[in-house]
Write an enzyme that holds these catalytic residues in place. Structure first.
Site, short mmCIF file in Angstrom:
data_model
loop_
_atom_site.label_atom_id
_atom_site.label_comp_id
_atom_site.label_asym_id
_atom_site.label_seq_id
_atom_site.Cartn_x
_atom_site.Cartn_y
_atom_site.Cartn_z
N CYS A 1 0.81 -1.22 0.00
CA CYS A 1 0.00 0.00 0.00
C CYS A 1 0.84 1.27 0.00
CB CYS A 1 -0.94 -0.01 1.19
SG CYS A 1 -2.03 -1.45 1.18
N GLU B 1 0.22 5.30 13.79
CA GLU B 1 0.55 6.47 12.98
C GLU B 1 0.42 7.75 13.79
OE1 GLU B 1 -0.47 8.52 8.66
OE2 GLU B 1 -1.80 6.96 9.45
N PHE C 1 1.92 -3.61 3.86
CA PHE C 1 2.29 -4.93 4.38
C PHE C 1 3.75 -5.21 4.06
CE2 PHE C 1 -2.17 -7.12 4.25
CZ PHE C 1 -2.59 -6.30 5.28
N HIS D 1 -9.79 2.29 0.67
CA HIS D 1 -8.35 2.09 0.56
C HIS D 1 -8.01 1.52 -0.81
CE1 HIS D 1 -4.28 1.44 1.38
NE2 HIS D 1 -4.33 0.49 2.29
N LYS E 1 -9.22 8.29 3.29
CA LYS E 1 -9.71 6.93 3.04
C LYS E 1 -11.09 6.72 3.66
CE LYS E 1 -5.20 4.60 2.63
NZ LYS E 1 -4.32 5.74 2.94
N HIS F 1 -2.22 7.92 6.51
CA HIS F 1 -2.49 6.62 5.90
C HIS F 1 -3.80 6.07 6.45
CE1 HIS F 1 -1.64 2.87 3.89
NE2 HIS F 1 -1.83 2.21 5.02
#
Length: 420
Positions: A168, A319, A406, A345, A340, A308
């Site tokens: 991502c 975050e 990931f 996403h 998002k 994010h």
């Protein structure tokens, strides 16, 4: 010893297709209005699926952009790439016959590549009792680098050309790479961005198996709820975003419209876990710090962070911990928002559309909102302005875009208001 004089890098072209609209202006107008792009999945029968909704594109007619014969050679993710590349090139008002196309490149991202192609072909393979009679375009449709190649072939762009894959964080990785190549003089112009088409049976079921997706099937439009105590995972999105990064002197010489400036970027690793972010956000904090150092900016220079923030229980908090720890008291003076919550996403394409959101936020002096957050998690650091509910007007000179993937990949991009 050879020394390199770093060039100034500006943004001269933008293109977007998202669950909120099929061009940059529609996307931005719906984003700042706080609209959700979520709804029931229309691509396949979701009866047996835990998650039955996603943020799909709406009303996009590929035939308006690509001849049917050519479209059949492309997976959806490549088709999306072609659409946004066209908008970006048109918005850049570039005459391809008057520039050096050997110095015009493409760096494109996709975390999953041709997922629908792979799924369809393997199902056909199994239904044919495993007799290997594959479509001759199986591999060219599947591989993640093919979108970059297709864009280059359409426009005759013979410069740097490849694909970035960092889950991502993929399209932010593409932007950082493009930024570095342009400022080092390896290219005059680069189309950078990403595209993703993951609303497939395998895509939804696979992320369900990871317990990563929201299952709020009774109310899809409120399912993406970053920082909320009741968040239960992200909402899958699809689409693409493209930015044209250009050498400043080259842009000025051809009379280009300049939408903004990219001034820094960094990529780091959590080196922690297969799918989870570091609980204290160590890799994210390092990435933000290095990106600002690269931009030669201070912490106090940052006005807005596009987080994010996917709506996962651990990721959102890690975050914010990283932001709070790095920025200290200034964390209370900047705006953070999670777009998002509206787009879903877009995986490897997320960074590209969020970079566009940053550029538009700077130009309009407006922070897009975080929607659906009705009960802020008590573990969220106190005093951070999460821009909840509605957009907020403020002067924005510097915006930062965070993306994490990931494997522990972190890619951070920093944008600045263009001043001659």
């Amino acid at each position: 010893m050879r020394t390199v004089t770093l060039r100034r890098v500006v943004i001269t072209g933008l293109g977007a297709i998202t669950p909120l609209g099929n061009d940059v202006n529609t996307f931005w107008n719906n984003l700042k209005a706080g609209k959700s792009g979520a709804g029931p999945i229309t691509r396949f029968d979701t009866t047996d699926f835990k998650t039955k909704f996603a943020c799909e594109l709406k009303g996009l007619n590929i035939d308006d952009f690509i001849e049917k014969k050519e479209a059949r050679k492309m997976d959806l993710f490549t088709q999306y790439a072609m659409v946004v590349a066209e908008e970006a090139i048109k918005s850049a008002n570039v005459d391809l016959e008057k520039i050096d196309r050997t110095k015009f490149g493409v760096i494109w991202a996709s975390g999953n590549g041709g997922m629908q192609t792979f799924e369809d072909q393997i199902i056909e393979f199994a239904q044919a009792n495993f007799v290997p009679k594959f479509n001759p375009f199986f591999i060219p449709r599947l591989i993640s680098d093919i979108a970059a190649g297709q864009i280059a072939m359409k426009y005759g762009l013979m410069g740097i050309n490849y694909c970035t894959i960092s889950a991502c964080a993929s399209s932010n990785s593409a932007l950082v790479d493009a930024f570095n190549y342009v400022r080092m003089g390896k290219a005059n112009m680069i189309i950078a961005g990403g595209s993703e088409a993951p609303v497939t049976r395998a895509g939804i079921a696979g992320f369900n198996a990871l317990k990563a997706l929201s299952t709020r099937n009774d109310d899809p439009t409120s399912a993406a709820r970053p920082f909320d105590v009741d968040r239960d995972g992200f909402v899958m999105g699809e689409g693409a975003g493209a930015l044209i990064l250009e050498d400043y002197d080259h842009a000025i010489a051809r009379g280009a419209t300049i939408y903004g400036e990219m001034v820094g970027g960094a990529m780091t690793a959590d080196a922690y876990h297969l799918t989870a972010t570091h609980p204290e956000g160590l890799g994210a904090r390092l990435g933000m710090q290095q990106a600002l150092e690269d931009a030669e900016l201070t912490l106090e220079d940052v006005d807005y962070i596009n987080a994010h923030a996917t709506s996962t229980p651990l990721g959102d908090l890690s975050e914010l911990k990283a932001i709070n720890t790095l920025f200290g008291e200034h964390a209370k003076k900047l705006n953070v928002s999670a777009t998002k919550s509206m787009t879903g996403h877009l995986l490897g394409a997320a960074g590209a559309i969020e970079a566009i959101a940053c550029i538009k936020a700077i130009s309009d002096s407006l922070v897009p909102p975080t929607i659906n957050t009705t009960n802020v998690d008590p573990n969220v650091p106190q005093g951070i302005n999460l821009t909840i509910g509605q957009a907020q007007q403020r002067e924005i000179n510097v915006a930062m875009s965070n993306t994490f993937g990931f494997g522990g990949h972190n890619a951070i991009a920093v944008f600045k208001k263009y001043v001659k």
